[in-house]
Write an enzyme that holds these catalytic residues in place. Structure first.
Site, mmCIF file in Angstrom:
data_model
loop_
_atom_site.group_PDB
_atom_site.id
_atom_site.type_symbol
_atom_site.label_atom_id
_atom_site.label_comp_id
_atom_site.label_asym_id
_atom_site.label_seq_id
_atom_site.Cartn_x
_atom_site.Cartn_y
_atom_site.Cartn_z
ATOM 1 N N GLY A 1 0.843 -1.184 0.012
ATOM 2 C CA GLY A 1 -0.064 -0.024 0.023
ATOM 3 C C GLY A 1 0.980 1.109 -0.045
ATOM 4 O O GLY A 1 2.129 1.252 0.053
ATOM 5 N N CYS A 2 0.219 2.476 -0.245
ATOM 6 C CA CYS A 2 0.861 3.874 -0.260
ATOM 7 C C CYS A 2 1.633 4.083 0.868
ATOM 8 O O CYS A 2 2.602 4.372 1.136
ATOM 9 C CB CYS A 2 0.156 4.804 -0.984
ATOM 10 S SG CYS A 2 -1.455 4.763 -0.297
ATOM 11 N N TYR A 3 0.711 4.177 1.985
ATOM 12 C CA TYR A 3 1.234 4.545 3.339
ATOM 13 C C TYR A 3 2.242 3.536 3.845
ATOM 14 O O TYR A 3 3.103 4.098 4.378
ATOM 15 C CB TYR A 3 0.019 4.747 4.297
ATOM 16 C CG TYR A 3 -1.007 5.766 4.111
ATOM 17 C CD1 TYR A 3 -0.421 7.009 4.313
ATOM 18 C CD2 TYR A 3 -2.151 5.618 4.117
ATOM 19 C CE1 TYR A 3 -1.386 8.024 4.179
ATOM 20 C CE2 TYR A 3 -3.065 6.593 4.151
ATOM 21 C CZ TYR A 3 -2.644 7.904 3.926
ATOM 22 O OH TYR A 3 -3.467 9.097 3.894
#
Lengths: 343, 343, 343, 343
Positions: free
Chosen positions: C148-150
């Site tokens: 995921g991005c985070y």
């Protein structure tokens, strides 16, 4: 205190009516309707209203609304035409922020709005609510059709020239730009931040619903047939309309600056800026003002008019309250003296 | 590998040259100059360049620059006119992204730019670098005047109509809109986020320096005197230009869509969109494309052309590299095939 | 040329795969699927792709996809878990940009994602695709779960400290901020420009799905139980993630700057900035880089790590292509050398 | 009507005082000073004020200012310390929006502000103007030091927890985010739209001037030494502050929601939102409110407080007027009842 109702309160113009009326000293909002959000507190949708409104959205009830002195309709077109007549018949005053009663020619209306008009008699009774042009008839009107956002900025910019007969009405151009709030609070992809920010585009080039409304307003002040090319654009910002208008002078001896200053010298909400000014939409952000500048580039035969408003205020809810004040015989600027927010 | 120099590398067009050239397979940037930032790493100003350029800003040295095959000038007007001649005389090719060599009439140039032109002979030698119009002469040019941003978008939109002789050249209108990067990286109050965002305004209404450049380009393709009203506006976004152009048809039998498609069918960087399309500036963000759509609203005698570019790419640095590729006999789109960034 | 398929191509990560792969020299996108837009040209949804892709969206067909060398899944969670197994069994390599194969503990996964996992055996086979941590196992993986991005920004920021054993893992804080594109292209009110611009807010404070993913990644490099408070926020911009991380030093003798520089000295896509730097998300806009800075405010016992990426590139599609390159034994940065776009 | 002066009227806080005071029923702004814009109409700088203020900027004259009942200083630090004492001695009340009188320890002040304090006696006389904490002493104060923007949002968020003794004061974290107007109207490159929009970054990580101010305010309500890590960030928007605060509970039996509601139940300008709310800065845009939510993620021992204000209103000019109202014995919310502008 006057009792006020709002039909269709979840959209941006409904919310803006609430924001602006919160500090109006002579009115109380007693009812606000929404089918989709029935039962919810208005402040759950708009937390900025917390502490000021304990109202909940209800479903429209004619009896309830009929107890109001004045009802605002902040609904999509096609709603007010059905609900307004009974209220009018029961003596309630109405300001419709939608498009149902703006166009006098209901055949033309049907063409642009894709449905037949079901209450054309009330269109005939309605008064077009641009106070700087129509103030006298608004005073005694029971039903006011509040102008669209582009039509407000554009008519205020072109009418002085047409009234004075100094431009050719056959070849007018209005290149208009609006913030995204003009598209409303509906969840459509084109209005997403990731789609509409950091970009600029035209839309409705082949034909936009505000075209017939603007032409009707311009035609009302000249005998020569009006020809108008109107191209709206989407600006990556929340609020604001800037209309850039082009016309050819047929009288180049006119003092354009003086013409505009004289025309609007008694208008509280129209500010003709000094020659050479560049009106910014943000100077009207949150406020009910229209600022105008006029140019004659390189001293030629073209006139360029720049006109800015906040589309949600002078272009919608603020002008609706201005109309309400006139209809209720209150001072026209009551509750509308807040200044634009810069920065 | 060709050796490339950049004079004036701290501004946005200089940085954009570096960004675009970083992945160009046939050139090396060997020198970049800046008086104000001398000695600093370019990646200290533009951290996005970290790891790709170890260059430091230096002060301009003609001998150093003369070792380059081609030098870009990304300087304010008035700089290139003094420094370019010696480089040209020493056989270096030059692309000037500034305004010094764009206007053939140096008296007119002086009027708009507020200074005399000190090297008019080199103006005469310069080729106007709009490849879609001038490709053949660019191939053999030693000095190319890279077009301005508004002139690129506007000329590409109007020239097909003028070449075909289907519009009246005397009453053209270009209502143009630009992102704030067009104002450069200078620290002026008007370009602050708090001043320029959430607002829209016109500027340069009384006269903008791109007006004579556009008129010169349009006049080159028609015998009838060109009359142009040009009003630029500031859009609250970083990149992008949208030019909305209005003209009156003198031949209403023309198939406008076909006219544009034929004119640009062999142009890699000009995309005529299908009828009814609405070009968005963001479709060209970071890319060297121009997208165009053409309309005839309500089938009347007015034509509306919409043209979009990224002002820093097709409107400046990308077009400069396109010109470089042509001048160095490289494939015209080498290093310029990146697509627009959506969203 | 390798044949590539994309399942779920209408969202932002699907479009970003197309943008980035357009100039990749060793792959061809041969299939792209979308139920909702079946039959439409991809360039009708993303005009920036005009001229480069003639692909139309099709409905998923396993036989068609099985002819690809590698398939990207850019689908909401719950889709890949059903479609990926057959492709894997038929020898196709898969990179899943969604969440289906990231969390090894499928009971934990079910709690956060609100559904049972239907193919837990394939979770066991999947490799977590953070190349800077897991490169060796990615090389031979057939199924990669793209982070995921985070989690990407946050793990890259905290792992060097945990690996070195210099912070207390029990009280970590990640205050993370993301542009609106992280919410996808779905038409929801909260992502409208008028709702999300000119404002800032936290969300998911009570619990966000990236929390267990980050904790799993951090726990993998330390024996001490990890405690993490993770608060994501929405930034009024399109792209970019900034993770601000706080930890307490248990070894204050460590040279933090050196620790990070050594850890990432061979990583093309991770840039440890000089001491005192302030990474900006825009330095990675459109590019596959992560920039990191580390601070010890006032020389105390707290360490602050700042980590920025473009959520759609290093936080999604760029990292997916980085994984693809590794899986296909291509140079890891092939097609990924474009620089961040400033301004 | 009270006579009001404003020293330093060209900046954003000066303009915001004018905007807010325009509709205040009990005060008249009679003087506004600016060295740089002397002689200009205030409405030339801020066209939003056209029609409401005919004031021109003048140069500071003590005699002129001494005729005011109250003078606001909206000046950079170092100015008020020299000019305020004489006004105080002549009986004028003063609210300083700058930093000169906020920090009681003038040695500490000198360290952070890079100059010696020239009038420490007046620091001793000054009252810190956070009405929700200090109302009683403000009532009788002659000189009020108006709090900084970050300190306002952060103290209002942490003080209830410290007063109740339920958190460990030694390890507090405030991760704060501000719109760009916090940087003022100065023409610096970092605040350009092209530099600050579409990006996010931290700044002042090594130490920010608001750190000692916040610590002083927090220390005032607890006996245990306060340790605070404070990291400010720049948000690509004009107005708004969001402070996200993290602390460790030493008493996990406390009902946090109830604690905050009780603490602020009589405060007009502080709105404790219902459990689970996510305060948005825009709900306070243009308004003098602070909205707060409190969380205990996953029921652990960490408390997260979210606090939002408009940095120019509750974080500066609005709070200054709130202090003025208290000092002049007017209703505390007079002229400050406008609601936040959504959208």
């Amino acid at each position: 205190m006057y009792k006020i109702g709002i039909v269709g309160g979840t959209g941006y113009t409904g919310a803006e009516l609430l924001r602006l009326l919160a500090n109006h000293p002579q009115v109380d909002v007693v009812a606000i309707t929404s089918r989709s959000e029935e039962g919810k507190l208005v402040s759950d949708i708009y937390p900025s209203l917390r502490g000021h409104y304990n109202l909940r959205f209800t479903t429209p009830s004619v009896d309830e609304l009929a107890q109001c002195d004045l009802v605002f309709f902040a609904t999509p077109h096609g709603v007010a035409m059905d609900q307004v007549p009974e209220l009018i018949d029961r003596g309630v005053k109405v300001v419709d922020l939608g498009a149902d009663f703006r166009i006098k020619d209901t055949v033309e209306w049907a063409k642009w709005y894709g449905m037949d008009h079901r209450t054309p008699d009330y269109v005939a009774k309605a008064v077009y609510g641009l106070p700087e042009i129509n103030r006298d008839v608004i005073k005694t009107a029971q039903l006011v059709a509040n102008p669209g956002c582009y039509p407000t900025a554009t008519q205020l910019g072109l009418i002085p020239l047409l009234e004075a007969g100094v431009i050719d009405p056959a070849h007018l151009i209005a290149d208009a730009k609006s913030g995204v709030s003009g598209a409303g609070r509906g969840a459509n992809v084109g209005s997403l931040l990731c789609e509409a920010s950091e970009s600029f585009k035209a839309y409705g080039v082949a034909g936009h619903r505000h075209l017939p409304e603007i032409k009707q307003g311009l035609q009302a002040v000249t005998d020569t047939p009006v020809g108008l090319t109107f191209v709206p654009h989407l600006v990556p910002m929340i609020r604001g309309i800037h209309s850039t208008m082009y016309a050819t002078l047929i009288d180049t001896s006119i003092d354009l600056q003086n013409l505009f200053e004289e025309r609007y010298k008694d208008e509280f909400f129209v500010d003709v800026m000094p020659a050479g000014s560049l009106p910014e939409t943000r100077s009207t952000k949150g406020a009910n003002f229209c600022r105008i500048a006029v140019y004659r580039p390189q001293g030629g035969d073209k006139v360029v008019v720049l006109s800015v408003i906040d589309n949600l205020v002078k272009g919608a809810s603020g002008q609706a309250i201005q109309n309400m004040n006139i209809m209720l015989d209150l001072p026209e600027n009551m509750g509308l003296t807040a200044l634009g927010m810069m920065p």
